[in-house]
Design an enzyme around this catalytic site. Structure first.
Site, PDB file in Angstrom:
ATOM      1  N   TRP A   1      33.617  28.849  64.191  1.00 23.77           N
ATOM      2  CA  TRP A   1      34.542  27.882  64.328  1.00 23.77           C
ATOM      3  C   TRP A   1      34.868  27.410  65.647  1.00 23.77           C
ATOM      4  O   TRP A   1      34.406  28.174  66.880  1.00 23.77           O
ATOM      5  CB  TRP A   1      36.161  28.882  64.345  1.00 23.77           C
ATOM      6  CG  TRP A   1      37.312  27.917  64.768  1.00 23.77           C
ATOM      7  CD1 TRP A   1      37.750  26.720  64.158  1.00 23.77           C
ATOM      8  CD2 TRP A   1      37.923  28.078  66.089  1.00 23.77           C
ATOM      9  NE1 TRP A   1      38.706  26.333  64.973  1.00 23.77           N
ATOM     10  CE2 TRP A   1      38.802  27.005  66.165  1.00 23.77           C
ATOM     11  CE3 TRP A   1      37.496  28.825  67.192  1.00 23.77           C
ATOM     12  CZ2 TRP A   1      39.683  27.139  67.414  1.00 23.77           C
ATOM     13  CZ3 TRP A   1      38.620  28.880  68.153  1.00 23.77           C
ATOM     14  CH2 TRP A   1      39.356  27.874  68.353  1.00 23.77           C
TER      15      TRP A   1
ATOM     16  N   GLU B   1      34.952  27.072  59.354  1.00 25.92           N
ATOM     17  CA  GLU B   1      36.330  27.080  59.518  1.00 25.92           C
ATOM     18  C   GLU B   1      36.803  25.884  60.065  1.00 25.92           C
ATOM     19  O   GLU B   1      36.414  25.203  61.193  1.00 25.92           O
ATOM     20  CB  GLU B   1      36.878  28.142  60.434  1.00 25.92           C
ATOM     21  CG  GLU B   1      38.408  28.301  60.518  1.00 25.92           C
ATOM     22  CD  GLU B   1      38.939  29.602  61.114  1.00 25.92           C
ATOM     23  OE1 GLU B   1      37.883  30.294  62.099  1.00 25.92           O
ATOM     24  OE2 GLU B   1      40.014  29.935  61.003  1.00 25.92           O
TER      25      GLU B   1
ATOM     26  N   LYS C   1      40.240  23.193  61.236  1.00 23.29           N
ATOM     27  CA  LYS C   1      41.320  23.182  61.790  1.00 23.29           C
ATOM     28  C   LYS C   1      42.181  21.867  62.208  1.00 23.29           C
ATOM     29  O   LYS C   1      41.391  21.028  62.351  1.00 23.29           O
ATOM     30  CB  LYS C   1      41.487  24.044  63.609  1.00 23.29           C
ATOM     31  CG  LYS C   1      42.500  24.306  63.891  1.00 23.29           C
ATOM     32  CD  LYS C   1      42.270  25.362  65.119  1.00 23.29           C
ATOM     33  CE  LYS C   1      43.552  25.670  65.556  1.00 23.29           C
ATOM     34  NZ  LYS C   1      43.470  26.879  66.622  1.00 23.29           N
TER      35      LYS C   1
ATOM     36  N   ASP D   1      41.629  29.136  56.971  1.00 24.37           N
ATOM     37  CA  ASP D   1      42.720  29.918  57.798  1.00 24.37           C
ATOM     38  C   ASP D   1      43.834  29.276  57.400  1.00 24.37           C
ATOM     39  O   ASP D   1      44.128  27.901  57.683  1.00 24.37           O
ATOM     40  CB  ASP D   1      42.527  29.770  59.283  1.00 24.37           C
ATOM     41  CG  ASP D   1      43.281  30.619  60.056  1.00 24.37           C
ATOM     42  OD1 ASP D   1      44.542  30.390  59.999  1.00 24.37           O
ATOM     43  OD2 ASP D   1      42.776  31.190  61.035  1.00 24.37           O
TER      44      ASP D   1
ATOM     45  N   HIS E   1      46.164  26.860  59.897  1.00 22.09           N
ATOM     46  CA  HIS E   1      45.224  25.488  60.088  1.00 22.09           C
ATOM     47  C   HIS E   1      45.440  24.261  59.628  1.00 22.09           C
ATOM     48  O   HIS E   1      44.815  23.458  59.455  1.00 22.09           O
ATOM     49  CB  HIS E   1      43.759  25.829  60.238  1.00 22.09           C
ATOM     50  CG  HIS E   1      43.156  26.775  61.267  1.00 22.09           C
ATOM     51  ND1 HIS E   1      42.027  26.952  61.612  1.00 22.09           N
ATOM     52  CD2 HIS E   1      44.017  27.603  62.209  1.00 22.09           C
ATOM     53  CE1 HIS E   1      41.854  28.060  62.515  1.00 22.09           C
ATOM     54  NE2 HIS E   1      43.001  28.495  62.812  1.00 22.09           N
TER      55      HIS E   1
ATOM     56  N   HIS F   1      40.629  33.083  56.206  1.00 21.37           N
ATOM     57  CA  HIS F   1      41.337  33.860  57.351  1.00 21.37           C
ATOM     58  C   HIS F   1      42.759  34.091  57.064  1.00 21.37           C
ATOM     59  O   HIS F   1      43.686  32.847  57.012  1.00 21.37           O
ATOM     60  CB  HIS F   1      41.229  33.015  58.528  1.00 21.37           C
ATOM     61  CG  HIS F   1      40.151  33.469  59.345  1.00 21.37           C
ATOM     62  ND1 HIS F   1      39.613  33.053  60.605  1.00 21.37           N
ATOM     63  CD2 HIS F   1      38.843  34.202  59.076  1.00 21.37           C
ATOM     64  CE1 HIS F   1      38.634  33.524  61.156  1.00 21.37           C
ATOM     65  NE2 HIS F   1      37.930  34.434  60.275  1.00 21.37           N
TER      66      HIS F   1
ATOM     67  N   ASP G   1      50.211  27.275  64.734  1.00 23.46           N
ATOM     68  CA  ASP G   1      49.057  28.528  64.324  1.00 23.46           C
ATOM     69  C   ASP G   1      49.196  29.530  65.381  1.00 23.46           C
ATOM     70  O   ASP G   1      48.532  29.723  66.088  1.00 23.46           O
ATOM     71  CB  ASP G   1      47.678  27.707  64.768  1.00 23.46           C
ATOM     72  CG  ASP G   1      46.814  28.483  64.381  1.00 23.46           C
ATOM     73  OD1 ASP G   1      46.891  29.400  63.272  1.00 23.46           O
ATOM     74  OD2 ASP G   1      45.640  28.292  64.988  1.00 23.46           O
TER      75      ASP G   1
ATOM     76  N   ASP H   1      49.663  32.735  64.524  1.00 25.69           N
ATOM     77  CA  ASP H   1      48.951  33.933  64.288  1.00 25.69           C
ATOM     78  C   ASP H   1      49.809  35.251  64.541  1.00 25.69           C
ATOM     79  O   ASP H   1      49.497  35.972  65.081  1.00 25.69           O
ATOM     80  CB  ASP H   1      47.661  34.349  64.978  1.00 25.69           C
ATOM     81  CG  ASP H   1      46.566  33.275  64.927  1.00 25.69           C
ATOM     82  OD1 ASP H   1      46.098  33.196  63.808  1.00 25.69           O
ATOM     83  OD2 ASP H   1      46.209  32.192  65.714  1.00 25.69           O
TER      84      ASP H   1
ATOM     85  N   ASP I   1      43.150  37.463  60.546  1.00 24.66           N
ATOM     86  CA  ASP I   1      43.045  36.677  61.800  1.00 24.66           C
ATOM     87  C   ASP I   1      44.353  36.685  62.222  1.00 24.66           C
ATOM     88  O   ASP I   1      44.897  35.346  62.004  1.00 24.66           O
ATOM     89  CB  ASP I   1      42.489  35.184  61.670  1.00 24.66           C
ATOM     90  CG  ASP I   1      42.166  34.591  63.033  1.00 24.66           C
ATOM     91  OD1 ASP I   1      42.286  35.362  63.886  1.00 24.66           O
ATOM     92  OD2 ASP I   1      41.895  33.329  63.034  1.00 24.66           O
TER      93      ASP I   1
HETATM   94  C1  RNT Z   1      41.164  29.688  65.874  1.00 23.01           C
HETATM   95  C2  RNT Z   1      40.544  30.316  64.445  1.00 23.01           C
HETATM   96  C3  RNT Z   1      39.573  31.528  64.783  1.00 23.01           C
HETATM   97  C4  RNT Z   1      40.210  32.406  65.678  1.00 23.01           C
HETATM   98  C5  RNT Z   1      39.004  33.480  65.914  1.00 23.01           C
HETATM   99  C6  RNT Z   1      39.328  34.338  67.170  1.00 23.01           C
HETATM  100  O1  RNT Z   1      42.459  28.878  65.581  1.00 23.01           O
HETATM  101  O2  RNT Z   1      41.321  30.820  63.608  1.00 23.01           O
HETATM  102  O3  RNT Z   1      39.248  32.041  63.440  1.00 23.01           O
HETATM  103  O4  RNT Z   1      41.395  32.867  65.676  1.00 23.01           O
HETATM  104  O5  RNT Z   1      37.814  33.289  65.691  1.00 23.01           O
HETATM  105 ZN    ZN Z   2      40.822  31.666  62.004  1.00 26.20          ZN
END
Ligand code: RNT
Ligand code: ZN
Length: 412
Positions: free
Chosen positions: A181, A222, A224, A255, A258, A282, A290, A292, A322
């Site tokens: 990523w 990945e 985003k 993810d 994203h 993820h 985003d 998390d 994640d």
């Molecule tokens: C960031 C991505 C990525 C990170 C990790 C730490 O937006 O989601 O996967 O969160 O690699």
């Molecule tokens: Zn991620």
């Protein structure tokens, strides 16, 4: 009759084998991110977290050494049922005796302690190059930078990460997923959108020339949509990564933080399964952005799990977590979030999928709706508690977390 026996009867009347669901759910590996334990800091640089991602909160007890992080991982993992892998980032390299190696110089030896740690516990290891929180991230760019020296540094970093991933796979005897990523993007409307993407593709092509065992190492990419300070444009967009992965034979990774808020990863899994043998996820919880947050047992987590299970994709999906919440007890965050992924998988395994598909194909949408609603209040909790009991665990784990906080975390 026990609550589980009662529940089993009710599920059987709905066409579901609860016993089989319990037997299956624990065998699905969940790759657990190490970075919940220390707010994505790692051990290799004093730089603060960058790349458009952010931890917020200052809860006491954060792990700041490899020993502390390993102890916290042990504590958290002991409270999480089922098959586990540990997901590491390159910034968690462990240097000994004053040695230091920059990201373009790291190698397997800097991860030997992690391999020993995983092997002693029978866990597989996954890996990630770390393309953020480092002075060579120039103007928020890494592999797509117009500066050849910047690109070369990060290409070398990723090549070394492939070597390390190969080492993980060999040393643990379990496949290693290496996820790429990059944070690259622009805060405001760019004048050139194509150039950075072409440079990113060329950098990835260069990285993928590194030899690796394709039976044991899976490289995922990945996507985003935006990051903090990178609101207008990200180089590794969804379209870019899907096209790149499909054309180069690597694995796409989604993810669920994203995408635009009305786009659902649960709706995208089936499309990717049409074209890819393997897919990566993820699992996180975006809150307005985003953010998390810790994964909950919520609608989208369940829907993602349902898509994996009912499409027969449990062995085709690399499931990883994640998220990083620094405002609450970090062990609690780990345990709660990963348990919820497992819980969602159990919930998915308890759906009468064949019956539901038949109702859809026969256009019996009223009945389908009522059946879906009934499944929500079927005695799921009794099956989950039975599964936990068989694993020697209980549903009320908070006192154990509180004790660890008092005895270990608050003494740091
Ligand atoms: C960031 C991505 C990525 C990170 C990790 C730490 O937006 O989601 O996967 O969160 O690699
Ligand atoms: Zn991620």
């Amino acid at each position: 009759m026990s609550r589980f026996d009662e529940a089993k009867k009710i599920y059987a009347s709905l066409g579901v084998d609860a016993q089989k669901a319990i037997e299956t759910v624990g065998s699905v590996p969940i790759s657990i991110h190490c970075w919940q334990g220390d707010d994505v800091v790692g051990f290799d640089s004093r730089e603060s977290l960058s790349g458009g991602i952010q931890t917020t909160g200052n809860y006491p007890g954060k792990a700041t050494t490899p020993e502390q992080l390993m102890a916290d991982i042990d504590k958290a993992f002991s409270m999480i049922p089922g098959a586990k892998k540990l997901n590491l980032h390159a910034c968690y390299a462990i240097f000994e005796d004053g040695e230091f190696a920059d990201r373009d110089k790291i190698g397997p030896k800097h991860f030997k302690k992690w391999v020993d740690f995983a092997n002693e516990r029978g866990w597989g290891l996954d890996f990630n190059p770390t393309l953020f929180s480092h002075p060579m991230v120039k103007d928020n760019l890494t592999l797509s930078s117009p500066d050849p020296a910047t690109r070369a540094f990060w290409i070398e970093h990723c090549k070394r990460c492939i070597e390390i991933s190969n080492y993980f796979a060999e040393a643990t005897g379990k496949p290693c997923v290496m996820n790429i990523w990059i944070p690259d993007g622009y805060k405001d409307i760019p004048a050139d959108r194509l150039g950075p993407r072409m440079r990113f593709a060329a950098s990835l092509d260069e990285i993928l020339k590194t030899p690796y065992d394709k039976e044991k190492v899976y490289i995922t990419l990945e996507s985003k949509v935006f990051g903090i300070g990178l609101e207008a444009y990200t180089v590794g967009s969804s379209e870019f990564t899907l096209g790149y992965a499909a054309s180069r034979g690597i694995t796409p990774l989604m993810d669920n933080g994203h995408y635009h808020p009305t786009e659902m990863v649960s709706d995208k899994i089936s499309s990717l399964l049409c074209y890819h043998e393997k897919i990566g996820l993820h699992i996180t919880r975006p809150m307005r952005w985003d953010s998390d947050h810790v994964v909950l047992f919520d609608d989208e987590t369940r829907e993602i799990a349902k898509e994996i299970v009912r499409n027969g994709a449990l062995e085709r999906t690399f499931i990883s977590t994640d998220y990083f919440d620094a405002s609450i007890n970090r062990i609690c965050a780990w345990v709660t979030g990963v348990r919820n992924v497992r819980k969602a998988l159990l919930f998915a395994l308890l759906q009468p999928d064949d019956k539901m598909k038949a109702l859809q194909d026969n256009a019996e949408f009223s009945e389908l709706m009522t059946l879906c609603e009934r499944m929500k209040t079927a005695p799921f909790g009794d099956v989950w508690n039975e599964y936990l009991a068989r694993e020697g665990l209980g549903d009320d784990y908070f006192e154990e977390i509180r004790a660890y906080e008092k005895d270990v975390l608050l003494k740091r």
